[in-house]
Design a protein around this motif. Structure first.
Motif, mmCIF file in Angstrom:
data_model
loop_
_atom_site.group_PDB
_atom_site.id
_atom_site.type_symbol
_atom_site.label_atom_id
_atom_site.label_comp_id
_atom_site.label_asym_id
_atom_site.label_seq_id
_atom_site.Cartn_x
_atom_site.Cartn_y
_atom_site.Cartn_z
ATOM 1 N N ILE A 187 0.820 -1.204 0.000
ATOM 2 C CA ILE A 187 0.000 0.000 0.000
ATOM 3 C C ILE A 187 0.858 1.260 0.000
ATOM 4 C CG2 ILE A 187 -1.652 1.331 1.377
ATOM 5 C CD1 ILE A 187 -2.805 -1.425 2.314
ATOM 6 N N THR A 245 0.765 4.011 -2.925
ATOM 7 C CA THR A 245 0.356 5.363 -2.571
ATOM 8 C C THR A 245 1.374 6.389 -3.050
ATOM 9 O OG1 THR A 245 -0.860 4.533 -0.645
ATOM 10 C CG2 THR A 245 -0.279 6.868 -0.646
ATOM 11 N N ASN A 271 1.421 4.346 7.355
ATOM 12 C CA ASN A 271 1.102 3.092 6.680
ATOM 13 C C ASN A 271 1.891 1.908 7.242
ATOM 14 O OD1 ASN A 271 0.318 1.294 4.293
ATOM 15 N ND2 ASN A 271 2.539 1.452 4.044
ATOM 16 N N GLU A 311 -3.247 -0.909 -5.006
ATOM 17 C CA GLU A 311 -3.669 0.276 -5.772
ATOM 18 C C GLU A 311 -5.082 0.709 -5.409
ATOM 19 O OE1 GLU A 311 -0.142 -1.335 -7.382
ATOM 20 O OE2 GLU A 311 -2.054 -2.379 -7.044
ATOM 21 N N ALA A 317 -4.583 2.659 -2.262
ATOM 22 C CA ALA A 317 -3.889 3.906 -2.596
ATOM 23 C C ALA A 317 -4.831 4.904 -3.249
ATOM 24 C CB ALA A 317 -2.704 3.610 -3.517
ATOM 25 N N ARG A 363 -5.639 8.604 -1.923
ATOM 26 C CA ARG A 363 -5.530 9.796 -2.768
ATOM 27 C C ARG A 363 -6.821 10.609 -2.735
ATOM 28 N NH1 ARG A 363 -4.410 9.103 -9.151
ATOM 29 N NH2 ARG A 363 -6.270 7.787 -8.887
#
Length: 249
Positions: A15, A19, A83, A211, A214, A218
């Motif tokens: 992750i 990210t 994270n 993803e 992530a 975002r």
């Protein structure tokens, strides 16, 4: 005007790495992790200004030395993504390995606190900032043999709520992302490198990818300044709870 600065712990894989790749268009990045070679490889592929910091979040002195040692223009971190975290072992409480317990509490709980403590003074001085803590469905839904890992992620949930209450008057947003089953190195670490055992966790359904998480991070990070997406539980469609996963034969 230069891009804001984001610090990502645990950026060498999974992750954290995903990210970094997604946030590079929007932020200058400070990527952190234990494996310096992976950090350097990631840095070379990111289309933004990048600083790398190699430390173990369990080492309080190393955390503070690394972050305090940043160039002055890199210390005003706008976004912190806590994270770094892991699971070690999957055992009944009476059969658990104390070294595994220590690792999970030291990384998942104390490591998050150390990094936050090092970053927060600049956020408070600037009256702005955003912290995104990566929790887990394990922080809201206890499962058999999860005991100490569950406890560590319940702590992340409580710390996130406490942070939000303590920091909102300073203009600092606090968010938590709680993923369900994500196909990363997570299970391989939990099962001590047993890839066959780790792969079975994700068989028979489509798990989340690094993803996917992530992309959620975002979205949260780029929300307008007056919007705080405080708490997100994200699961693969096949998963209903920590233990209820619909797998095809």
């Amino acid at each position: 005007m230069s891009k804001p600065i984001a610090l990502i712990s645990g950026a060498t894989s999974g992750i954290g790495k995903a990210t970094a790749n997604l946030l590079a268009a929007h932020y200058r990045l400070i990527i952190c992790g234990r494996r310096a070679d992976r950090l350097q490889e990631l840095q070379s592929n990111l289309p933004t200004d990048v600083k790398t910091l190699s430390f173990d979040v369990r080492d309080q002195a190393a955390v503070f030395a690394a972050i305090d040692g940043l160039p002055e223009e890199w210390k005003a971190i706008d976004l912190l993504i806590n994270n770094a975290g892991n699971a070690h072992g999957l055992s009944f409480i009476h059969e658990g390995d104390i070294a595994d317990w220590d690792a999970m509490i030291d990384i998942n709980v104390k490591g998050l606190l150390y990094v936050s403590k090092a970053v927060l003074p600049h956020m408070i001085a600037n009256k702005s900032g955003h912290i995104i803590n990566i929790g887990s469905i394990a922080g809201v839904d206890v499962y058999p043999k999860g005991n100490v890992y569950n406890a560590s992620k319940h702590a992340v949930d409580a710390i996130s709520k406490g942070m939000r209450q303590d920091l909102h008057t300073h203009g600092i947003k606090v968010s938590e992302v709680k993923p369900g089953l994500v196909n990363t190195e997570f299970s391989e670490v939990r099962f001590k490198g047993d890839k066959t055992k780790a792969d079975k966790v994700y068989e028979g359904f489509t798990p989340l990818s690094a993803e996917d998480i992530a992309d959620t991070i975002r979205y949260i990070a780029l929300a307008p300044a007056h919007v705080n997406i405080a708490d997100v539980l994200i699961l693969p469609t096949a998963q209903a709870t920590s233990t209820m996963v619909h797998k095809k034969a």
